[in-house]
Write an enzyme that holds these catalytic residues in place. Structure first.
Site, mmCIF file in Angstrom:
data_model
loop_
_atom_site.group_PDB
_atom_site.id
_atom_site.type_symbol
_atom_site.label_atom_id
_atom_site.label_comp_id
_atom_site.label_asym_id
_atom_site.label_seq_id
_atom_site.Cartn_x
_atom_site.Cartn_y
_atom_site.Cartn_z
ATOM 1 N N GLU A 17 0.831 -1.190 0.000
ATOM 2 C CA GLU A 17 0.000 0.000 0.000
ATOM 3 C C GLU A 17 0.871 1.249 0.000
ATOM 4 O O GLU A 17 1.837 1.339 0.756
ATOM 5 C CB GLU A 17 -0.922 0.026 1.219
ATOM 6 C CG GLU A 17 -1.805 1.278 1.259
ATOM 7 C CD GLU A 17 -2.862 1.204 2.335
ATOM 8 O OE1 GLU A 17 -3.765 0.354 2.185
ATOM 9 O OE2 GLU A 17 -2.777 1.968 3.313
ATOM 10 N N GLN A 181 -7.327 -4.366 8.547
ATOM 11 C CA GLN A 181 -6.617 -3.340 9.284
ATOM 12 C C GLN A 181 -5.350 -3.970 9.859
ATOM 13 O O GLN A 181 -5.269 -5.191 10.026
ATOM 14 C CB GLN A 181 -7.517 -2.826 10.409
ATOM 15 C CG GLN A 181 -6.900 -1.867 11.382
ATOM 16 C CD GLN A 181 -6.514 -0.556 10.721
ATOM 17 O OE1 GLN A 181 -5.433 -0.475 10.151
ATOM 18 N NE2 GLN A 181 -7.372 0.449 10.793
ATOM 19 N N GLN A 217 5.372 6.611 16.256
ATOM 20 C CA GLN A 217 4.499 5.953 15.293
ATOM 21 C C GLN A 217 3.524 5.003 15.981
ATOM 22 O O GLN A 217 2.352 4.947 15.622
ATOM 23 C CB GLN A 217 5.357 5.185 14.284
ATOM 24 C CG GLN A 217 4.562 4.462 13.204
ATOM 25 C CD GLN A 217 5.454 3.548 12.379
ATOM 26 O OE1 GLN A 217 6.594 3.270 12.729
ATOM 27 N NE2 GLN A 217 4.927 3.066 11.273
#
Length: 302
Positions: A17, A181, A217
């Site tokens: 992605e 997800q 992150q």
């Protein structure tokens, strides 16, 4: 190529992605990422879509370039919340004209509205299933449609059971495959897959994996996705949070271990959230190269 056909082969699908750059940056910045990823042999590359359709044109342009410039199969994200039927139809028509035949149909997040402002978006779609039904009705057979799945349940649902009911509704509306997800505990994915099977949801599910490279992150990931942190991963984060290089190495190693375990279990596919970091993606793909080649060779055997 339709992505639904990729899953009919006997080997796991591996995909990446990427996301469009901010408006102030040229598209060539993301094209350099695609160029660096091409030789890794992804089965498809997905291109994300901003909240409220904020990156609509760029998503279409990048997806078309993935196909035309590099000969790879693109998956274009398409959200429907805050979009009118006419706006969605315009995107569908453009994708079809430009030869992009795979869509990840998403509800999407509402765009951020400044204090005192209001949203002027459309009210024609409320859920991803509405979008899927619209695509299959307006363009029957023209697109291979994917949808998002949440091994731990969607944040807006009161329970995993409720989310699973919505997921089944999407599949019954015409979804060909599911992309999950991100998650950090494979056992959650395995239990999720078992529940789908018990509900007679039979479409392929590809597992979304994101390597964590820094402590900031992980906080953002958890707040946005709701993904839980298993004790093993928490220990790694705590031990190396003040050693950036070590933490990045550990994050890549953890993602690699997840992928090898998933492939050994027999997952239909693995979807790497690359964060437009081809260097990290290359390291992970090098780590799993022999495992992946073994599975490919095994799938080719009579």
């Amino acid at each position: 190529m339709f992505i639904r056909d990729l899953f009919r082969r006997r080997r796991p699908v591996v995909s990446f992605e990427i996301f469009p750059p901010k408006r102030e940056y040229p598209l060539e910045t993301v094209y350099a990422t695609v160029e660096a990823l091409r030789d890794l042999g992804p089965d498809f590359i997905s291109v994300t879509y901003g909240a409220g359709g904020s990156s609509r044109e760029r998503t279409v342009d990048i997806a078309a370039a993935v196909k035309d410039r590099w000969g790879l199969t693109p998956l274009a994200h398409l959200t429907c919340l805050e979009q009118t039927e006419a706006e969605v139809d315009a995107v569908l028509d453009t994708l079809r004209e430009r030869g992009v035949h795979n869509i990840l149909a998403l509800r999407g997040d509402p765009p951020q509205v400044s204090l005192g402002g209001s949203s002027s978006g459309g009210e024609d779609f409320h859920f991803a299933a509405d979008l899927v039904r619209h695509i299959t009705t307006r363009h029957p057979g023209a697109f291979s449609i994917g949808a998002a799945a949440y091994p731990e349940g969607h944040a807006t649902c009161d329970s995993l059971e409720e989310d699973l009911r919505h997921l089944k509704e999407k599949v019954e509306a015409g979804v060909d495959f599911l992309v999950t997800q991100l998650f950090f505990d494979n056992d959650l994915f395995f239990r999720f897959a078992e529940r789908l099977d018990a509900m007679d949801v039979r479409v392929p599910v590809t597992a979304g994996i994101m390597p964590v490279l820094n402590a900031r992150q992980i906080g953002r990931i958890v707040s946005l996705s709701g993904a839980s942190i298993p004790p093993k991963f928490a220990r790694i984060m705590a031990r190396y949070e003040n050693a950036p290089e070590a933490l990045a190495d550990a994050g890549i190693a953890y993602a690699t271990e997840q992928i090898i375990d998933l492939l050994s279990w027999g997952v239909a596919g693995v979807h790497l959230y690359t964060m437009n970091r081809p260097d990290v993606t290359r390291r992970i793909m090098a780590n799993i190269a022999s495992v992946r080649s073994t599975l490919v060779e095994g799938a080719s055997s009579p």
